[in-house]
Design an enzyme around this catalytic site. Structure first.
Site, PDB file in Angstrom:
ATOM      1  N   HIS A   1       0.844  -1.198   0.000  1.00 24.75           N
ATOM      2  CA  HIS A   1       0.000   0.000   0.000  1.00 24.75           C
ATOM      3  C   HIS A   1       0.877   1.245   0.000  1.00 24.75           C
ATOM      4  CE1 HIS A   1      -3.374   2.484   0.296  1.00 24.75           C
ATOM      5  NE2 HIS A   1      -3.982   2.008   1.376  1.00 24.75           N
TER       6      HIS A   1
ATOM      7  N   HIS B   1      -2.995   6.832  -0.755  1.00 22.12           N
ATOM      8  CA  HIS B   1      -4.020   7.358   0.161  1.00 22.12           C
ATOM      9  C   HIS B   1      -3.468   8.058   1.398  1.00 22.12           C
ATOM     10  CE1 HIS B   1      -6.934   4.212  -1.730  1.00 22.12           C
ATOM     11  NE2 HIS B   1      -6.613   5.208  -2.550  1.00 22.12           N
TER      12      HIS B   1
ATOM     13  N   TYR C   1      -0.950   7.290   3.291  1.00 21.77           N
ATOM     14  CA  TYR C   1      -0.324   6.479   4.337  1.00 21.77           C
ATOM     15  C   TYR C   1       1.202   6.555   4.197  1.00 21.77           C
ATOM     16  CZ  TYR C   1      -5.142   5.137   5.121  1.00 21.77           C
ATOM     17  OH  TYR C   1      -6.486   5.187   5.387  1.00 21.77           O
TER      18      TYR C   1
END
Length: 366
Positions: free
Chosen positions: A184, A187, A189
């Site tokens: 990931h 977004h 993060y």
């Protein structure tokens, strides 16, 4: 005519029966009072419903690589044995009951400065205090996301520790039996925080120019690729635009995707946004497919697209016109966990139904 959406795709040795997949969706349904970060029966039901609904690939919600990497106290992890045991139960269920030779992957994540936040249905916003089970977040610097507590700037040793945590979680994912792993990097993060010039103001090797800001994400890619089987595909989710002046843009994302592909990423899952609260996103059906198409074309890497693609026709068009190699469904799947069975029927494709549900199969009259 044959459906493009329901044509097979092979990533390394993983054959996906079709190109309709489940996007990662946090459920905030772990029970921290009894088992920190351990998936529950809710996760089994939630992900299992997509397996019986015809999805070819299911990506789990973000699984944190260490306790401080959880988005909220109710988020899942993959950093201890209890979590791995629960994920194994879910993976086995999906493999046993999937209708389309269903595959399942996990998304490994660290929330960085957005960690220790309240979950959406808590009735509260911002950072959870220690008295309520929260912790101190970390990030590339001390700048806070709007409404959140300021993070501590990570030291070089802490950065290296996070890379090691991604490696340890990737090893656990292989042992659990996941078919693929997604890193990931989107977004807002941690990996995206290091990438974005709107957040990362470091002057050491982990910041500065674009190469320095991309260094952590690519170091995680290198480290994870090294410890997973060569036959296992590696996915990377990115935010192709920060939707804010001076932030990550499509051209930078092409360069990042190309570098990730050269390091062994097999598909880039293209989303956008999340770095800063002052983003301005022109939301609408298919509003992110242009990013996916550009990255696919200019970086020479397979891509997945996501974002308000709700109908079979939209998904078919995205694949058929070369905007993406796969379509990840999120909210539409929550509304209809059997979205892929219905989409196959609408597109004239014969997709196997669970035998228990065959009596409900629509019949063609033309």
């Amino acid at each position: 005519m044959a459906s493009a959406l329901f044509s097979p795709l092979t990533l390394r040795s993983l054959r996906l029966e079709h190109r309709g997949w489940v996007s990662p969706m946090c459920q905030y349904s772990c029970e921290p009072e009894t088992a920190e970060g351990v998936p529950t029966d809710w996760h089994l039901m939630h992900l299992g419903s997509f397996a019986t609904g015809g999805a070819a690939l299911i990506l789990t919600e973000a699984a944190a690589v260490n306790p401080a990497g959880r988005i909220s106290p109710r988020d899942a992890g993959l950093y201890n044995d209890a979590q791995a045991e629960s994920w194994t139960r879910i993976v086995d269920f999906v493999h046993r009951h999937g209708t389309a030779e269903t595959k399942i992957g996990t998304q490994l994540s660290h929330a960085g400065r957005k960690a220790s936040s309240y979950w959406p249905f808590s009735g509260k916003t911002g950072t959870v205090p220690a008295a309520e089970g929260g912790w101190d977040p970390v990030g590339p610097g001390t700048g806070a996301f709007d409404g959140y507590a300021p993070p501590s700037a990570m030291t070089g040793a802490e950065i290296e520790g996070v890379i090691a945590d991604f490696v340890a979680s990737a090893r656990r994912a292989v042992e659990v039996g996941f078919d693929t792993i997604e890193i990931h990097g989107a977004h807002g993060y941690l990996l995206h925080q290091f990438q974005s010039p709107l957040i990362n103001d470091r002057t050491d090797e982990w910041g500065g120019d674009e190469a320095g800001r991309n260094r952590l994400m690519l170091a995680v890619v290198d480290a994870v690729r090294e410890v997973i089987p060569d036959s296992m595909p590696l996915l990377l989710r990115i935010s192709a635009s920060d939707w804010a002046e001076g932030g990550v843009d499509a051209e930078a994302s092409v360069r990042l995707a190309r570098a990730a592909s050269e390091r062994g990423v097999d598909l880039v899952d293209v989303s956008s946004g999340g770095a800063v609260a002052h983003q301005t996103i022109p939301v609408g059906p298919g509003y992110q497919t242009g990013f996916s198409a550009k990255i696919r074309r200019e970086a020479g890497v397979k891509t997945g697209t996501v974002g308000l693609l709700t109908s079979a026709g939209q998904a078919e068009h995205a694949v058929a016109t070369g905007q993406a190699d796969g379509v990840l469904i999120a909210r539409a799947a929550l509304r209809d966990p059997h979205w892929w069975l219905r989409a196959a029927f609408e597109l004239g494709h014969e997709l196997a139904w669970p035998p228990q549900y065959e009596r409900a199969m629509p019949r063609r009259t033309f």
